[in-house]
Motif scaffolding. Structure first.
Motif, PDB file in Angstrom:
ATOM      1  N   LEU A   1      -9.647   5.948   3.564  1.00 37.34           N
ATOM      2  CA  LEU A   1     -10.582   5.289   2.646  1.00 37.34           C
ATOM      3  C   LEU A   1     -10.644   6.021   1.303  1.00 37.34           C
ATOM      4  O   LEU A   1     -10.755   5.390   0.241  1.00 37.34           O
TER       5      LEU A   1
ATOM      6  N   ASP B   1     -12.660   2.610  -3.494  1.00 35.74           N
ATOM      7  CA  ASP B   1     -13.404   1.360  -3.375  1.00 35.74           C
ATOM      8  C   ASP B   1     -12.696   0.250  -4.138  1.00 35.74           C
ATOM      9  O   ASP B   1     -12.205   0.462  -5.255  1.00 35.74           O
ATOM     10  N   PRO B   2     -12.666  -0.943  -3.564  1.00 35.13           N
ATOM     11  CA  PRO B   2     -11.989  -2.059  -4.253  1.00 35.13           C
ATOM     12  C   PRO B   2     -12.785  -2.524  -5.465  1.00 35.13           C
ATOM     13  O   PRO B   2     -14.017  -2.434  -5.498  1.00 35.13           O
TER      14      PRO B   2
ATOM     15  N   HIS C   1      -6.393  -4.726  -2.701  1.00 35.24           N
ATOM     16  CA  HIS C   1      -6.436  -4.066  -1.402  1.00 35.24           C
ATOM     17  C   HIS C   1      -7.796  -4.187  -0.719  1.00 35.24           C
ATOM     18  O   HIS C   1      -8.124  -3.421   0.186  1.00 35.24           O
TER      19      HIS C   1
ATOM     20  N   THR D   1      -1.429   6.314   2.265  1.00 33.73           N
ATOM     21  CA  THR D   1      -2.586   5.569   2.766  1.00 33.73           C
ATOM     22  C   THR D   1      -2.288   4.942   4.125  1.00 33.73           C
ATOM     23  O   THR D   1      -3.089   5.015   5.060  1.00 33.73           O
TER      24      THR D   1
ATOM     25  N   ARG E   1       0.843  -1.193   0.000  1.00 33.30           N
ATOM     26  CA  ARG E   1       0.000   0.000   0.000  1.00 33.30           C
ATOM     27  C   ARG E   1       0.878   1.243   0.000  1.00 33.30           C
ATOM     28  O   ARG E   1       2.022   1.222   0.450  1.00 33.30           O
TER      29      ARG E   1
ATOM     30  N   CYS F   1     -10.142  -0.987   7.244  1.00 34.90           N
ATOM     31  CA  CYS F   1     -10.266   0.446   7.483  1.00 34.90           C
ATOM     32  C   CYS F   1     -11.738   0.811   7.722  1.00 34.90           C
ATOM     33  O   CYS F   1     -12.061   1.604   8.623  1.00 34.90           O
TER      34      CYS F   1
ATOM     35  N   TRP G   1      -8.918  -2.359   2.753  1.00 30.66           N
ATOM     36  CA  TRP G   1     -10.062  -1.441   2.718  1.00 30.66           C
ATOM     37  C   TRP G   1     -11.118  -1.870   3.732  1.00 30.66           C
ATOM     38  O   TRP G   1     -11.664  -1.036   4.467  1.00 30.66           O
TER      39      TRP G   1
ATOM     40  N   TYR H   1      -4.203   5.789   7.744  1.00 36.90           N
ATOM     41  CA  TYR H   1      -4.789   4.734   8.583  1.00 36.90           C
ATOM     42  C   TYR H   1      -4.188   4.755   9.985  1.00 36.90           C
ATOM     43  O   TYR H   1      -4.905   4.623  10.980  1.00 36.90           O
TER      44      TYR H   1
ATOM     45  N   LEU I   1      -7.542   5.064  -0.589  1.00 33.74           N
ATOM     46  CA  LEU I   1      -7.605   3.683  -1.054  1.00 33.74           C
ATOM     47  C   LEU I   1      -8.565   3.546  -2.243  1.00 33.74           C
ATOM     48  O   LEU I   1      -8.261   2.857  -3.220  1.00 33.74           O
TER      49      LEU I   1
END
Length: 997
Positions: free
Chosen positions: A926, A931-932, A938, A899, A895, A945, A942, A903, A929
């Motif tokens: 967030l 949205d996945p 990740h 980020t 990551r 988090c 995510w 976190y 990162l």
């Protein structure tokens, strides 16, 4: 032995006592404790004096000085009688607890009469009764005295074991050990092991446990068939007691375990590591037990016919196994007799005899990854060659025939030439050597040249300087009137010198490289100096070849091969495409000449060189085709000893083609055939190393580990110490990666205890790397204290590596984290500052960012709101590093640093109770990162988090509605992506929040 300025007041005294309490037990701690008692008396503070005396008795007890412990306790007891008010509840508890320590100490002294032991137990009982304390601890001591004497313990056991424990009873782990030993003495291994289970499984422990229980449980485990469990516990348990005078009995039982499982060599290694115990153990009872374990080991080594081996014994003289066994036996017999005389029994003599008469329980148990034998290091058998395994040619008895055969085999490159040269080297070195007066063998100077040339070739193969040896051999050949041999020696000298243009370690030898150009492509030093030197060497070789008249075919073929080898080495060093064609041209000359004169060895060498050149130039399919043709020829026409190396080369090429299965098959077959020939001539060590790589590609890490250790042991046997230790280091790292922590530590302990490593014969950076791996293994094994101490030492040493600040940055960063885990945040900050200073010269963005974020987490987790300012300072520095990395275009492996930083801000603020700040930081993480998606890696990060943000918002900020909205959306997204495992913690948290509503 003063350790610090004397404290001037009570506060300084207590601080000094606290600092001394952190030192390991031993003479330095004990001497300081004695000094602090003197200081406490001068300060005239009874409470401080009591504290100092308690600490001194602690030092005597765990420093194995039982004669002094009762004296200190007598002073404490007198103070208690005179000033009971000085003893608060904690000190009073400590005082009555130590009645048991005194009983143990008196029992350990054979000069202490039995009546005195019984009088002390009576004193203990009376004191306990007067103080209104339960008598279970007293009956425990009465039982231990009965067991010590060897009398019937039935009644004493019931009086102790049948009573309810009290606050002054021994800890659970220690009592379990006594219970198990009672069953063991009764011959009930299964019941003993059942009793020991909570301790052996780590559920109960203390300072001495589980190390003590482990040492007693080893043999019962073997007797009941739990061999692997015994092995595991030996590795972990030995580490818990080694070099500790207070646990010398346990060390002795580990030595006995080695002796009874076919690990006598490891036993001698452990004895050497614990040599100081022979002189340091002050407890006669501990010494009796330790010496008996030592004698079991030495007796076994002697019975196996190795009594003349050197052994680590008492200081002041050199010992053999036989001499040390005799000395140890005399001392242990004397101690046993003294205890038996005091106890009016024969228990100690009988116990010694039972241990010494015990037969081995296993012929061989591979205890560690480093297999050792009494006849030097040994390697577990390679795949069997079957009934067709070759028998080496007999060495002729006739000196003339021996010389003739040696030269004939040498011309062929036959491995058995080594046996002949070795025999001749011994004969020529003898004072009564008489050289044959026979034209067939020539003068003595020619034989001396032969031997020197063979020695130089061996030096080449070991990557040792050899040019001077080759030149000296050339001079002797000229004196002997052998110009062809002289030319060959000079040719070898030219290549040996060219491979070390800047006195750098040679990567390959000339003749070896001629056969295995592709083997070491990864190892080429790539310097222009080396390529230039090899170009000049080739030109000199051509002139030497042209200017030497009357060369025999075998001389001329070998010169052509060395010419091709020089150009092949140049290609390997430079990687220059323009250097490919000249190699092929020389190979063609060699192949044509060898074919014309029917020289099978040189034909094979030419074909091998051609395949290797294709591999070096990147044409792997062409290399495979060449190798296939060579294999067909070798199977039909020989020489057979070229088959293992040829299969090895094809295996390596298959690895390059990413066909691990085919590579494994070739390398395995090569290893099978190599069993027919001496390991150092058939490349067996390299075959094992390459098989390890193939196994890793095939997902067989345990098999890879076995091959790595076999390779390392072969390298060590052949004198290639650096290569061996590098390979062992790889094996240690792999074992750590596999979670075999104790195997990793035991292997590294063995390597680092090797006399060569201890004497500085190895490169200091290699030793540091081994220590670093060991420190990481200690950390993985949850031995935080030992791991931290090693990291601190490595950080201090690496600070002087001015040529490698990056490594210092990495080590200092890891050191900082371990200090943080220990709660030493000031020292952690200092270590982090060292890492940052080194990072400024050699950036290590991710390591430093990880370190600072982890320190921030640890500080707030440990200190809560009080730790937040320091944690935020760490994260501010981590933010600066992230900015630097971004500016430098650094791409993080995992990551992004930004980020991770966002976190961590969220997490430390949550620990510190700053929940609004925490939620803001987590929302930023967030956003960074995103949205996945289906292909993103990740999703798990995510989801975590989101979970933390939901917990902060819903639980700590008491806003469940928006938290549930957040969680439900995330759960839907993760479910749609098929990431149900990642969604489970969020689903659980959402259910909890709904329950609270």
């Amino acid at each position: 032995m003063p350790t610090a300025p004397h404290p001037q007041n009570t506060d300084e005294l207590y601080q000094a006592l606290q600092e001394n309490g952190r030192r390991p037990y031993g003479r330095p701690r004990t001497v300081t404790a004695e000094e602090l008692v003197d200081t406490a008396e001068l300060l005239a503070d009874p409470a401080a004096l009591v504290h100092a005396l308690l600490e001194l008795q602690d030092a005597y007890t765990y420093g194995s000085e039982p004669r002094k412990s009762p004296v200190v306790f007598a002073r404490l007891l007198a103070l208690f009688d005179e000033q009971p008010d000085v003893f608060d509840e904690r000190r009073r508890h400590a005082l009555f607890w130590r009645f048991k320590w005194v009983a143990n100490a008196l029992r350990a002294l054979p000069e202490m009469p039995l009546t005195s032991l019984r009088q002390w137990l009576t004193e203990m009982r009376d004191r306990y009764e007067k103080a209104g304390l339960g008598l279970q601890p007293y009956y425990g001591q009465a039982y231990q005295l009965a067991a010590h004497r060897g009398e019937d313990t039935t009644v004493a056991y019931e009086l102790w074991a049948g009573r309810r424990r009290t606050p002054l009873s021994d800890c659970e782990a220690c009592e379990i050990c006594e219970l198990a030993r009672h069953h063991l003495a009764a011959g009930d291994d299964e019941r003993a092991l059942a009793a020991w289970e909570p301790v052996l499984d780590g559920k109960e422990s203390c300072r001495e446990e589980p190390a003590r229980s482990v040492s007693y449980a080893l043999l019962p485990l073997l007797r009941t068939g739990r061999v692997e469990r015994a092995r595991e516990l030996h590795l972990a348990g030995y580490r818990g007691c080694r070099r500790d005078p207070a646990m010398s009995q346990e060390v002795g039982r580990h030595l006995e375990f080695c002796a009874l499982t076919g690990n006598e060599a490891r036993g001698l290694e452990l004895l050497a590591e614990n040599r100081s115990l022979l002189d340091e153990v002050e407890s006669p009872l501990d010494l009796y037990d330790f010496l008996t374990g030592v004698e079991v080991l030495l007796q076994r080594v002697e019975l196996l016919g190795h009594g003349e081996l050197p052994a680590a014994g008492y200081a002041g003289r050199t010992w053999t196994v036989t001499a040390l066994r005799a000395e140890v036996s005399t001392r242990a017999d004397d101690l046993a007799a003294r205890f038996d005389a005091r106890n009016a029994t024969t228990a100690h003599t009988d116990r010694r005899r039972a241990r010494l008469d015990r037969a081995p329980l296993l012929d061989a148990l591979e205890l560690t990854l480093r297999t050792r034998g009494l006849d030097e290091a040994t390697v577990a058998a390679t795949p069997a060659a079957g009934p067709a395994a070759r028998t080496p040619a007999a060495v002729p008895e006739s000196l003339t025939e021996l010389i003739v055969q040696a030269r004939a085999l040498d011309r062929q490159g036959h491995p058995d030439a080594q046996l002949c040269w070795a025999r001749l080297r011994t004969l020529v070195a003898a004072r009564d050597y008489a050289h044959p007066d026979d034209p067939a063998v020539g003068p003595l100077v020619q034989l001396r040249a032969d031997l020197l040339s063979a020695e130089a070739i061996r030096a080449d193969e070991k990557d040792e300087p050899a040019a001077a040896l080759h030149e000296e051999a050339a001079g002797l050949y000229e004196d002997a009137g052998a110009p062809g041999d002289a030319a060959l020696a000079r040719a070898h000298a030219l290549i040996a010198a060219a491979e070390r243009p800047d006195e750098a370690p040679a990567e390959t030898s000339a003749e070896t490289s001629a056969e295995t150009l592709a083997e070491d492509a990864d190892d080429a030093d790539g310097t222009g100096a080396k390529a230039t030197a090899l170009t000049a060497a080739h030109a000199s070789l051509v002139r030497l070849h042209e200017e030497t008249p009357g060369l025999a075919p075998h001389h001329e073929a070998r010169l052509l091969r060395l010419r091709a080898a020089a150009l092949g080495l140049r290609l390997q060093a430079s990687g220059n495409e323009e250097h490919v064609a000249p190699v092929f041209a020389e190979v063609d000359l060699l192949h044509a000449y060898a074919t014309r004169h029917d020289l099978p060895t040189q034909i094979s060498g030419a074909l091998h060189l051609r395949a290797g050149t294709h591999a070096l130039s990147g044409d792997l399919p062409a290399a495979v085709t060449e190798i296939d043709g060579l294999l067909d020829r070798l199977k039909a026409h020989g020489p057979a000893w070229h088959l293992p190396r040829t299969l090895a080369l094809r295996g390596r090429i298959q690895l390059g083609l990413r066909d691990a299965r085919a590579a494994h098959a070739d390398l395995t077959e090569g290893l099978r055939l190599a069993a027919d020939w001496p390991a150092d001539t058939s490349g067996t060590a390299r075959l094992h190393a390459d098989l390890a790589e193939a196994c890793m590609h095939l997902g067989r890490p345990d098999e890879a580990l076995r091959h790595l250790t076999r390779s390392a042991e072969l390298e060590l046997r052949h004198g290639n110490r650096t290569d061996a230790y590098c390979t062992y280091g790889n094996a240690a790292q792999l074992s750590l990666d596999l979670g075999r922590v104790e195997d990793c530590i035991a292997l590294l302990d063995s390597l680092l205890a090797d006399p060569g490593a201890a004497a500085g014969e190895l490169d200091d950076r290699l030793v540091a790397q081994l220590r670093l791996t060991r420190a990481r293994a200690l950390h993985a094994g949850e031995d935080l204290k030992a791991a931290t101490a090693e990291f601190v030492a490595l950080a201090a040493e690496s600070a002087g590596w001015h040529d490698d600040p990056g490594s210092h940055a990495m080590i200092a960063a890891e050191t900082a984290v371990l200090l943080g885990e220990s709660g030493e945040f000031d020292r952690a900050r200092d270590a982090a500052d060292q890492a940052l200073a080194a990072h400024a010269r050699a950036p290590r963005y991710e390591q430093l960012s990880n370190c600072l974020r982890e320190l921030a987490r640890l500080q707030t987790q440990r200190q809560g709101p009080d730790g937040l300012p320091g944690a935020l300072a760490h994260l501010t520095t981590a933010g600066r590093i992230a900015d630097e990395a971004r500016a430098a275009g650094h791409q993080a492996h995992g990551r992004s640093l930004d980020t991770a930083l966002a976190y961590e801000h969220g997490r430390i603020n949550a620990y510190a109770g700053a929940y609004d700040d925490s939620l803001t930081a987590l929302d930023r993480a967030l956003t960074l990162l995103g949205d996945p998606g289906p292909e993103d890696g990740h999703a798990g990060e995510w989801a975590e988090c989101v979970r933390l943000a939901g917990a902060v918002e819903g639980i700590y900020l008491e806003r469940p509605a928006p938290a549930l909205t957040r969680l439900d959306a995330a759960i839907s997204l993760l479910t749609a992506l098929g990431r149900t495992e990642d969604a489970e913690p969020l689903t659980s948290l959402a259910a909890r929040l709904r329950d609270q509503e």
